[in-house]
Motif scaffolding. Structure first.
Motif, short mmCIF file in Angstrom:
data_model
loop_
_atom_site.label_atom_id
_atom_site.label_comp_id
_atom_site.label_asym_id
_atom_site.label_seq_id
_atom_site.Cartn_x
_atom_site.Cartn_y
_atom_site.Cartn_z
N ARG A 45 -119.15 58.31 -86.52
CA ARG A 45 -119.71 57.38 -85.32
C ARG A 45 -118.75 56.21 -85.29
N GLY A 46 -118.18 56.03 -83.99
CA GLY A 46 -117.39 54.96 -83.57
C GLY A 46 -115.79 54.96 -83.95
N GLU A 47 -115.44 56.25 -84.41
CA GLU A 47 -114.05 56.43 -84.75
C GLU A 47 -113.27 57.19 -83.76
N GLY A 48 -112.01 56.45 -83.39
CA GLY A 48 -111.23 56.95 -82.44
C GLY A 48 -110.77 58.51 -82.72
N PHE A 49 -110.29 59.25 -81.98
CA PHE A 49 -109.82 60.45 -81.94
C PHE A 49 -108.40 60.50 -82.94
N LEU A 50 -107.57 59.71 -82.78
CA LEU A 50 -106.34 59.71 -83.64
C LEU A 50 -106.57 59.33 -85.07
N THR A 51 -107.63 58.12 -85.40
CA THR A 51 -107.78 57.83 -86.63
C THR A 51 -108.48 58.82 -87.32
N GLY A 52 -109.48 59.63 -86.61
CA GLY A 52 -110.27 60.81 -87.24
C GLY A 52 -109.12 61.70 -87.52
N ALA A 53 -108.35 62.28 -86.67
CA ALA A 53 -107.41 63.31 -87.04
C ALA A 53 -106.44 62.90 -88.11
N LEU A 54 -106.16 61.60 -88.28
CA LEU A 54 -105.34 61.30 -89.61
C LEU A 54 -106.18 61.31 -90.77
N ARG A 55 -107.49 60.81 -90.55
CA ARG A 55 -108.23 60.92 -91.87
C ARG A 55 -108.54 62.32 -92.23
N GLU A 56 -108.93 63.19 -91.38
CA GLU A 56 -108.96 64.68 -91.73
C GLU A 56 -108.08 65.30 -92.34
N VAL A 57 -106.73 64.97 -91.89
CA VAL A 57 -105.61 65.48 -92.38
C VAL A 57 -105.52 64.89 -93.79
N GLU A 58 -105.77 63.76 -94.17
CA GLU A 58 -105.52 63.17 -95.51
C GLU A 58 -106.66 63.89 -96.55
N GLU A 59 -107.94 63.75 -95.73
CA GLU A 59 -108.87 64.52 -96.63
C GLU A 59 -108.87 65.92 -96.97
N GLU A 60 -108.25 66.64 -96.02
CA GLU A 60 -108.16 68.09 -96.23
C GLU A 60 -106.97 68.58 -96.90
N THR A 61 -105.87 67.93 -96.73
CA THR A 61 -104.64 68.22 -97.40
C THR A 61 -104.31 67.49 -98.45
N GLY A 62 -104.39 66.17 -98.53
CA GLY A 62 -103.83 65.32 -99.34
C GLY A 62 -102.74 64.69 -99.12
N TYR A 63 -102.14 64.89 -97.68
CA TYR A 63 -101.03 64.45 -97.14
C TYR A 63 -101.31 63.30 -96.03
N ASP A 64 -100.61 62.25 -95.99
CA ASP A 64 -100.62 61.44 -94.94
C ASP A 64 -99.75 62.04 -93.88
N ALA A 65 -100.12 61.74 -92.88
CA ALA A 65 -99.27 62.29 -91.30
C ALA A 65 -98.96 61.39 -90.66
N GLY A 95 -97.77 62.75 -100.06
CA GLY A 95 -99.16 63.28 -100.64
C GLY A 95 -98.92 64.54 -101.20
N ARG A 96 -100.01 64.95 -101.90
CA ARG A 96 -100.07 66.07 -102.80
C ARG A 96 -101.56 66.80 -102.54
N PHE A 97 -101.68 68.15 -102.46
CA PHE A 97 -102.73 68.86 -102.11
C PHE A 97 -103.54 68.81 -103.50
N ALA A 98 -104.83 68.71 -103.42
CA ALA A 98 -105.66 68.95 -104.52
C ALA A 98 -107.01 69.71 -104.03
N PRO A 99 -107.46 70.82 -104.36
CA PRO A 99 -108.67 71.64 -104.00
C PRO A 99 -109.90 70.50 -103.78
N ASN A 100 -110.57 70.70 -103.03
CA ASN A 100 -111.84 69.97 -102.68
C ASN A 100 -112.84 70.69 -102.12
N ASP A 101 -114.05 70.08 -101.85
CA ASP A 101 -115.46 70.76 -101.58
C ASP A 101 -115.24 71.66 -99.99
N GLU A 102 -114.07 70.94 -99.21
CA GLU A 102 -113.94 71.45 -97.74
C GLU A 102 -112.68 72.75 -97.92
#
Length: 137
Positions: A45-65, A95-102
């Motif tokens: 909620r209230g998050e911008g598209f680019l901010t969300g994209a970078l957050r999702e990349v980090e959450e899913e892959t472990g890498y900063d983009a 960054g480095r990938f670590a398996p997660n819930d998603e």
């Protein structure tokens, strides 16, 4: 009528191979859907598209983009609801990938192999858009 569009964002995450400097694209495997896709996810909620994209990349892959060119926005239906996913080219930084819930696996593939591995045909056009964006002017 209220807009019930699902808003999401992600990146076509890329790097130069540590072996031969060839272009590699990161795909994520989501066990919930048993699919291969580009890292992406719904906005908070209230998050911008680019901010969300970078957050999702980090959450899913472990890498900063490091965000680059804007890539095509995808529009499709999910359970009858419209979904809009905005994408950017994202160069993998620390960054480095670590398996997660998603996401339980990531693969770094050549553009051709990535195009073939992607589950959804609509995601394949993003590989071509990335190559166009990275091509010297």
């Amino acid at each position: 009528m209220a807009d019930d569009t699902i808003h999401a964002a992600g990146c076509v995450l890329w790097r130069r191979s540590p072996v031969d400097s060839a272009l590699e694209i990161c795909l994520v495997h989501r066990p919930k859907y048993d699919d291969w896709s580009h890292p992406k996810g719904k906005l908070k909620r209230g998050e911008g598209f680019l901010t969300g994209a970078l957050r999702e990349v980090e959450e899913e892959t472990g890498y900063d983009a490091v965000p680059g060119a804007v890539l095509p926005t995808l529009h499709y239906l999910v359970d009858g609801r419209p979904k809009e996913v905005r994408y950017w080219a994202g160069e993998a930084a620390a960054g480095r990938f670590a398996p997660n819930d998603e996401v339980d696996r990531v693969l770094w593939l050549s553009p051709t192999a990535a195009r073939h591995r992607l589950t959804q045909p609509r995601d394949r056009d993003l590989v071509d858009a990335l190559l166009d964006a990275l091509r010297p002017a």
